[in-house]
Design a protein around this motif. Structure first.
Motif, PDB file in Angstrom:
ATOM      1  N   ARG A  47      76.560  40.488  11.168  1.00 43.69           N
ATOM      2  CA  ARG A  47      76.306  39.140  10.658  1.00 43.69           C
ATOM      3  C   ARG A  47      77.502  38.247  10.941  1.00 43.69           C
ATOM      4  N   GLY A  48      77.215  37.037  11.403  1.00 45.91           N
ATOM      5  CA  GLY A  48      78.269  36.062  11.647  1.00 45.91           C
ATOM      6  C   GLY A  48      77.654  34.712  11.937  1.00 45.91           C
ATOM      7  N   VAL A  49      78.507  33.745  12.215  1.00 43.06           N
ATOM      8  CA  VAL A  49      78.064  32.391  12.490  1.00 43.06           C
ATOM      9  C   VAL A  49      78.389  32.059  13.940  1.00 43.06           C
ATOM     10  N   LEU A  50      77.406  31.472  14.610  1.00 46.18           N
ATOM     11  CA  LEU A  50      77.596  31.002  15.977  1.00 46.18           C
ATOM     12  C   LEU A  50      77.756  29.493  15.950  1.00 46.18           C
ATOM     13  N   LEU A  51      78.884  29.040  16.456  1.00 42.24           N
ATOM     14  CA  LEU A  51      79.163  27.614  16.615  1.00 42.24           C
ATOM     15  C   LEU A  51      78.943  27.274  18.084  1.00 42.24           C
ATOM     16  N   THR A  52      78.110  26.278  18.332  1.00 38.84           N
ATOM     17  CA  THR A  52      77.895  25.776  19.690  1.00 38.84           C
ATOM     18  C   THR A  52      77.969  24.251  19.643  1.00 38.84           C
ATOM     19  N   PRO A  53      78.090  23.598  20.782  1.00 36.83           N
ATOM     20  CA  PRO A  53      78.084  22.130  20.796  1.00 36.83           C
ATOM     21  C   PRO A  53      76.738  21.529  20.395  1.00 36.83           C
ATOM     22  N   TRP A  54      75.723  22.349  20.190  1.00 36.51           N
ATOM     23  CA  TRP A  54      74.400  21.857  19.793  1.00 36.51           C
ATOM     24  C   TRP A  54      73.968  22.355  18.416  1.00 36.51           C
ATOM     25  N   GLY A  55      74.781  23.188  17.748  1.00 34.97           N
ATOM     26  CA  GLY A  55      74.400  23.614  16.407  1.00 34.97           C
ATOM     27  C   GLY A  55      75.255  24.730  15.857  1.00 34.97           C
ATOM     28  N   ILE A  56      75.045  24.981  14.567  1.00 37.90           N
ATOM     29  CA  ILE A  56      75.662  26.113  13.881  1.00 37.90           C
ATOM     30  C   ILE A  56      74.520  26.968  13.350  1.00 37.90           C
ATOM     31  N   GLN A  57      74.562  28.247  13.697  1.00 37.01           N
ATOM     32  CA  GLN A  57      73.511  29.174  13.288  1.00 37.01           C
ATOM     33  C   GLN A  57      74.116  30.423  12.672  1.00 37.01           C
ATOM     34  N   LEU A  58      73.405  30.971  11.713  1.00 35.69           N
ATOM     35  CA  LEU A  58      73.723  32.292  11.186  1.00 35.69           C
ATOM     36  C   LEU A  58      72.995  33.284  12.083  1.00 35.69           C
ATOM     37  N   LEU A  59      73.725  34.245  12.656  1.00 34.48           N
ATOM     38  CA  LEU A  59      73.119  35.229  13.552  1.00 34.48           C
ATOM     39  C   LEU A  59      73.202  36.620  12.964  1.00 34.48           C
ATOM     40  N   LEU A  60      72.166  37.403  13.244  1.00 34.01           N
ATOM     41  CA  LEU A  60      72.139  38.826  12.932  1.00 34.01           C
ATOM     42  C   LEU A  60      71.843  39.576  14.225  1.00 34.01           C
ATOM     43  N   LEU A  61      72.622  40.608  14.482  1.00 36.40           N
ATOM     44  CA  LEU A  61      72.394  41.468  15.640  1.00 36.40           C
ATOM     45  C   LEU A  61      72.326  42.909  15.162  1.00 36.40           C
ATOM     46  N   PRO A  62      71.700  43.782  15.944  1.00 37.91           N
ATOM     47  CA  PRO A  62      71.512  45.162  15.496  1.00 37.91           C
ATOM     48  C   PRO A  62      72.804  45.968  15.463  1.00 37.91           C
ATOM     49  N   ALA A  63      72.984  46.695  14.362  1.00 42.49           N
ATOM     50  CA  ALA A  63      74.095  47.623  14.224  1.00 42.49           C
ATOM     51  C   ALA A  63      73.586  49.072  14.213  1.00 42.49           C
ATOM     52  N   VAL A  64      72.264  49.233  14.214  1.00 45.57           N
ATOM     53  CA  VAL A  64      71.640  50.559  14.221  1.00 45.57           C
ATOM     54  C   VAL A  64      70.562  50.594  15.303  1.00 45.57           C
ATOM     55  N   ALA A  65      70.240  51.789  15.786  1.00 54.25           N
ATOM     56  CA  ALA A  65      69.285  51.945  16.885  1.00 54.25           C
ATOM     57  C   ALA A  65      67.871  51.531  16.510  1.00 54.25           C
ATOM     58  N   ASP A  66      67.453  51.764  15.285  1.00 52.18           N
ATOM     59  CA  ASP A  66      66.073  51.469  14.887  1.00 52.18           C
ATOM     60  C   ASP A  66      65.952  50.123  14.162  1.00 52.18           C
ATOM     61  N   TRP A  67      66.738  49.149  14.596  1.00 52.45           N
ATOM     62  CA  TRP A  67      66.763  47.821  13.995  1.00 52.45           C
ATOM     63  C   TRP A  67      65.415  47.152  14.207  1.00 52.45           C
ATOM     64  N   PRO A  68      64.748  46.775  13.126  1.00 51.26           N
ATOM     65  CA  PRO A  68      63.422  46.174  13.296  1.00 51.26           C
ATOM     66  C   PRO A  68      63.494  44.730  13.793  1.00 51.26           C
ATOM     67  N   VAL A  69      62.695  44.432  14.794  1.00 55.57           N
ATOM     68  CA  VAL A  69      62.608  43.077  15.337  1.00 55.57           C
ATOM     69  C   VAL A  69      61.196  42.567  15.066  1.00 55.57           C
ATOM     70  N   PRO A  70      61.081  41.477  14.328  1.00 55.20           N
ATOM     71  CA  PRO A  70      59.733  40.944  14.053  1.00 55.20           C
ATOM     72  C   PRO A  70      59.106  40.377  15.325  1.00 55.20           C
ATOM     73  N   PRO A  71      57.787  40.253  15.342  1.00 55.64           N
ATOM     74  CA  PRO A  71      57.130  39.629  16.498  1.00 55.64           C
ATOM     75  C   PRO A  71      57.607  38.186  16.679  1.00 55.64           C
ATOM     76  N   LEU A  72      57.499  37.698  17.904  1.00 60.52           N
ATOM     77  CA  LEU A  72      57.888  36.336  18.237  1.00 60.52           C
ATOM     78  C   LEU A  72      57.266  35.339  17.263  1.00 60.52           C
ATOM     79  N   LEU A  73      58.036  34.373  16.810  1.00 58.64           N
ATOM     80  CA  LEU A  73      57.631  33.307  15.874  1.00 58.64           C
ATOM     81  C   LEU A  73      57.309  33.806  14.468  1.00 58.64           C
ATOM     82  N   THR A  74      57.656  35.043  14.166  1.00 55.40           N
ATOM     83  CA  THR A  74      57.468  35.588  12.824  1.00 55.40           C
ATOM     84  C   THR A  74      58.830  35.635  12.139  1.00 55.40           C
TER      85      THR A  74
END
Length: 154
Positions: A47-74
């Motif tokens: 977990r961390g924050v991504l700062l870009t010239p177009w926005g600030i977002q909270l990001l989550l990336l997988p730390a485990v192999a079986d990290w669940p990814v919801p379907p697109l737009l869910t």
């Protein structure tokens, strides 16, 4: 899956996105650059924050192999002391799957990188602080977590 802090990889990918896909767009703040702020492991997530010239977002990336990814737009929801936050799934070839929760989308008010970085750090800190309520103030519904976090609940 990332076994170590993905911050450097995130910066590399989003700098490329800035150069290739975002160059010249009117909503870019040219005073700002890409920065991955405060990435740390929280359970199955990085977990961390991504700062870009177009926005600030909270990001989550997988730390485990079986990290669940919801379907697109869910939306995927995560509960933090500040409230419940909704994330949308994303994928970048060089980064893989990740979840993003937009926090600030208009970056033009930021005069410089230092101010934007301080804001990104404050967002990350505020995520782990429960809201203070007086006895007369009823608890807001959990779905309003992002609005409370950003001070938009009136």
């Amino acid at each position: 899956m990332f076994s170590e802090d993905p911050g450097a990889r995130i910066e590399e990918v989003f700098r490329r996105i800035q150069e290739e896909r975002m160059a010249g767009l009117p909503f870019i703040n040219p005073a700002l650059s890409v920065a991955a702020v405060g990435f740390a492991r929280h359970g199955a997530d990085w977990r961390g924050v991504l700062l870009t010239p177009w926005g600030i977002q909270l990001l989550l990336l997988p730390a485990v192999a079986d990290w669940p990814v919801p379907p697109l737009l869910t939306r995927a929801f995560r509960q933090y002391p500040a409230g419940t936050f909704a994330f949308l799934p994303n994928h970048e070839k060089e980064l893989g799957d990740y979840l993003a929760c937009p926090l600030i989308s208009d970056m033009h008010p930021f005069a410089d990188q230092q101010t934007a970085l301080a804001t990104a750090r404050a967002c990350l800190i505020a995520l782990d602080i429960p809201p203070v309520r007086s006895e007369a103030q009823p608890a807001a519904p959990a779905s309003d977590g992002r609005r409370r976090f950003l001070g938009l609940d009136g």
